[in-house]
Design a protein around this motif. Structure first.
Motif, short mmCIF file in Angstrom:
data_model
loop_
_atom_site.label_atom_id
_atom_site.label_comp_id
_atom_site.label_asym_id
_atom_site.label_seq_id
_atom_site.Cartn_x
_atom_site.Cartn_y
_atom_site.Cartn_z
N ARG A 83 -5.16 -2.95 -7.48
CA ARG A 83 -5.92 -3.80 -6.92
C ARG A 83 -6.91 -3.24 -6.20
N SER A 84 -6.40 -2.31 -5.34
CA SER A 84 -7.57 -1.39 -4.94
C SER A 84 -7.05 0.09 -4.78
N VAL A 85 -7.90 0.80 -5.17
CA VAL A 85 -7.67 2.38 -5.38
C VAL A 85 -8.72 3.20 -4.66
N SER A 86 -8.30 4.22 -3.78
CA SER A 86 -9.18 5.13 -3.03
C SER A 86 -8.61 6.39 -3.35
N VAL A 87 -9.57 7.32 -3.65
CA VAL A 87 -9.11 8.94 -3.63
C VAL A 87 -9.84 9.54 -2.71
N PHE A 88 -9.30 10.26 -1.75
CA PHE A 88 -9.65 11.24 -0.68
C PHE A 88 -9.84 12.65 -1.01
N THR A 89 -10.97 13.33 -0.74
CA THR A 89 -10.84 14.75 -1.26
C THR A 89 -11.90 15.41 -0.44
N THR A 90 -11.70 16.71 -0.33
CA THR A 90 -12.47 17.47 0.41
C THR A 90 -13.29 18.55 -0.72
N ALA A 99 0.99 -1.24 0.11
CA ALA A 99 -0.19 0.00 0.01
C ALA A 99 0.88 1.34 -0.04
N GLN A 100 0.39 2.25 -0.71
CA GLN A 100 0.97 3.57 -0.61
C GLN A 100 0.01 4.48 -0.81
N ALA A 101 0.14 5.86 -0.20
CA ALA A 101 -0.61 6.96 -0.62
C ALA A 101 0.34 8.00 -1.00
N PHE A 102 -0.42 8.81 -2.04
CA PHE A 102 0.15 9.82 -2.82
C PHE A 102 -0.54 11.43 -2.78
N THR A 103 0.09 12.03 -2.78
CA THR A 103 -0.31 13.55 -3.00
C THR A 103 -0.13 14.01 -4.27
N ASP A 140 -9.81 21.59 -1.70
CA ASP A 140 -8.51 21.85 -1.13
C ASP A 140 -7.66 20.80 -1.97
N PRO A 141 -7.29 20.90 -3.13
CA PRO A 141 -6.39 20.00 -3.98
C PRO A 141 -5.21 19.48 -3.36
N ALA A 142 -4.76 20.46 -2.35
CA ALA A 142 -3.24 20.08 -2.06
C ALA A 142 -3.46 18.73 -0.82
N HIS A 143 -4.66 18.71 -0.55
CA HIS A 143 -4.91 17.58 0.48
C HIS A 143 -5.57 16.45 -0.19
N ASP A 144 -5.92 16.40 -1.47
CA ASP A 144 -6.29 15.02 -2.12
C ASP A 144 -5.24 14.14 -2.09
N LEU A 145 -5.94 13.02 -1.79
CA LEU A 145 -4.89 11.88 -1.68
C LEU A 145 -5.28 10.71 -2.37
N VAL A 146 -4.73 9.96 -3.08
CA VAL A 146 -4.80 8.71 -3.73
C VAL A 146 -4.13 7.61 -3.20
N TRP A 147 -4.67 6.67 -2.54
CA TRP A 147 -4.43 5.43 -1.61
C TRP A 147 -4.47 4.30 -2.63
N ILE A 148 -3.34 3.58 -3.11
CA ILE A 148 -3.42 2.46 -3.80
C ILE A 148 -2.88 1.26 -2.79
N LYS A 149 -3.45 0.08 -3.29
CA LYS A 149 -3.00 -1.17 -2.65
C LYS A 149 -2.82 -2.18 -3.68
N GLU A 150 -1.36 -2.51 -3.99
CA GLU A 150 -1.42 -3.14 -5.31
C GLU A 150 -0.38 -4.51 -5.13
N THR A 151 -0.60 -5.19 -5.85
CA THR A 151 -0.14 -6.70 -6.06
C THR A 151 0.83 -6.88 -7.27
N ASP A 152 1.52 -8.00 -7.33
CA ASP A 152 2.59 -7.86 -8.49
C ASP A 152 1.79 -8.17 -9.89
N ALA A 153 0.48 -8.40 -9.80
CA ALA A 153 -0.42 -8.80 -10.93
C ALA A 153 -1.13 -7.42 -11.49
N ASP A 154 -1.01 -6.29 -10.84
CA ASP A 154 -1.66 -5.17 -11.38
C ASP A 154 -1.05 -4.51 -12.68
N ALA A 155 -1.99 -3.91 -13.43
CA ALA A 155 -1.73 -3.71 -14.85
C ALA A 155 -0.78 -2.39 -14.87
N GLU A 156 -1.18 -1.48 -14.05
CA GLU A 156 -0.38 -0.32 -14.21
C GLU A 156 0.18 0.14 -12.81
#
Length: 417
Positions: free
Chosen positions: A205-212, A182-186, A215-231
């Motif tokens: 495998r799993s992607v979540s976007v957090f937003t208010t 898992a990793q979270a990105f701004t 306030d785009p500076a605090h928008d966050l994309v949290w991905i949870k990936e496996t070796d089989a993920d496409a991108e």
């Protein structure tokens, strides 16, 4: 004699149960006696709901003192009693098995989550209910029934909202265990998020976007990936920068309760947002969620963003996720891949009730379906219009419970049951 306790409130305290007591049977015989003696009864599980779905003017019933058993047989696992996903996952992992998906917090019960279509995340992943292969249900006369995929009631009873009886055991399909990082990105621009939502949410495998929303500076994309993920590098290609230890989900006070990021680990330690041993999310909150067709994601998000100023005073954070289609009649993902637009609100019943109609009006062109266990104000006829088998569900539930013991105001209001 079956013991009782005060019914109290739901998890966050925004709903106080109208029932005066909660019954606490300790075995199936006591459970059968309690049900057969009741005129009206509903089950109180882990109470992670934000409306009156689990309430009644009769008695509430909890399985918390019944034995909890987990039995693995091949690729199926039978879960008996009030078992949570936090309890189930390590047992599966020890046997080299896993679930295909997990919710954002593992503290919820298997029975309650599957009964309400609760979901987790992933464009290729069905909700938690889609793993169900059989249910064991006790009816209003205290008789036990097994409903499997060959049973005519199966597509109704899995996401059954408690209308068919008391679910005493659930059988789930499992998969071989797998590792997740898992990793979270701004730093990902909103325009890039909505430019191709399908590609973004399918990139891992799993992607979540957090937003208010403002306030785009605090928008966050949290991905949870496996070796089989496409991108796996798609988010970084959009300018995403990994977040360090100080993780903020909008205005939620995370206080070090989130799962580990940046290193690989077993599926059940990375797919949830929140650790099993910690208080999840903010705690002092109300939640709402609406599911719209994934094909309409960009337009639906634009519609919500247009009313962001109205909802901002009570908003803590919005989370965007995807769920794959299934064939369960009351599932929010019935026969359509969906974008889930989730709102975590300040614990302000009046304030939330005031803004929900604005969101629901904005999403109306996309035939939204609400999460059954969360706050919404959509009229029942509007919800039923999005569910092709709503009438079939009602007919099956009436056949299963002709006395109406398991019905309540919520079911009458939403489904005319």
């Amino acid at each position: 004699m079956t013991h009782t306790r005060p019914s109290g409130t739901n998890w966050s305290g925004n709903h106080r149960y109208g029932a005066t007591e909660t019954l606490l049977p300790t075995d199936l015989a006591e459970l059968a006696a309690a049900i057969s003696a009741a005129e009206s009864i509903r089950v109180q599980a882990t109470r992670h709901t934000f409306n009156d779905i689990g309430d009644t003017d009769g008695s509430l019933l909890s399985l918390e003192r019944l034995p909890t058993r987990i039995t693995l047989d091949g690729d199926r696992v039978r879960v008996e009693g009030l078992v949570t996903f936090a309890q189930l996952a390590p047992v599966l992992e020890a046997e080299g098995r896993a679930l295909h998906n997990l919710g954002s917090l593992p503290h919820i019960s298997v029975v309650g989550a599957t009964a309400t279509g609760t979901h987790g995340s992933g464009s290729a992943n069905g909700n938690l209910s889609s793993a169900v292969t059989a249910l064991e249900i006790m009816d209003a006369d205290g008789q036990a029934h097994r409903i499997d995929s060959e049973h005519a009631w199966f597509p109704a009873a899995v996401v059954g909202l408690g209308a068919f009886g008391v679910v005493t055991a659930v059988e789930l399909r499992t998969v071989p265990t797998y590792t997740v990082t898992a990793q979270a990105f701004t730093g990902v621009a909103w325009d890039d998020i909505v430019a191709d939502p399908k590609r973004l949410f399918a990139s891992a495998r799993s992607v979540s976007v957090f937003t208010t929303w403002g306030d785009p500076a605090h928008d966050l994309v949290w991905i949870k990936e496996t070796d089989a993920d496409a991108e796996p590098d798609y988010v970084t290609a959009l300018g995403g920068r990994p977040v360090g230890d100080d993780l903020h989900l909008g205005r939620i006070r995370t206080v070090g309760n989130t799962t580990e990021r940046g290193t690989p680990g077993p599926w059940h330690t990375r797919l949830p947002h929140f650790r099993a041993e910690a208080l999840p999310s903010d705690g002092d909150e109300i939640q709402s969620e609406y599911f719209v067709p994934l094909d309409a994601a960009a337009d639906a998000l634009a519609a919500v963003r247009a009313v962001a100023s109205v909802i901002d005073p009570v908003l803590l954070v919005t989370e965007l996720r995807t769920v794959a289609a299934d064939d369960l009649w009351l599932s929010p993902a019935y026969r359509r891949d969906v974008l889930a637009i989730h709102f975590t609100w300040r614990n302000d019943n009046a304030g939330v009730a005031a803004v929900l109609p604005t969101i629901e009006a904005a999403l109306a062109p996309f035939q939204p379906r609400p999460h059954w266990g969360k706050a919404f104000t959509m009229p029942g006829e509007t919800i039923r219009a999005t569910l092709p088998h709503a009438d079939d569900f009602v007919a099956a539930a009436r056949a299963a419970d002709p006395r109406g013991v398991f019905r309540n105001d919520y079911l009458r209001r939403t489904l005319a049951l």
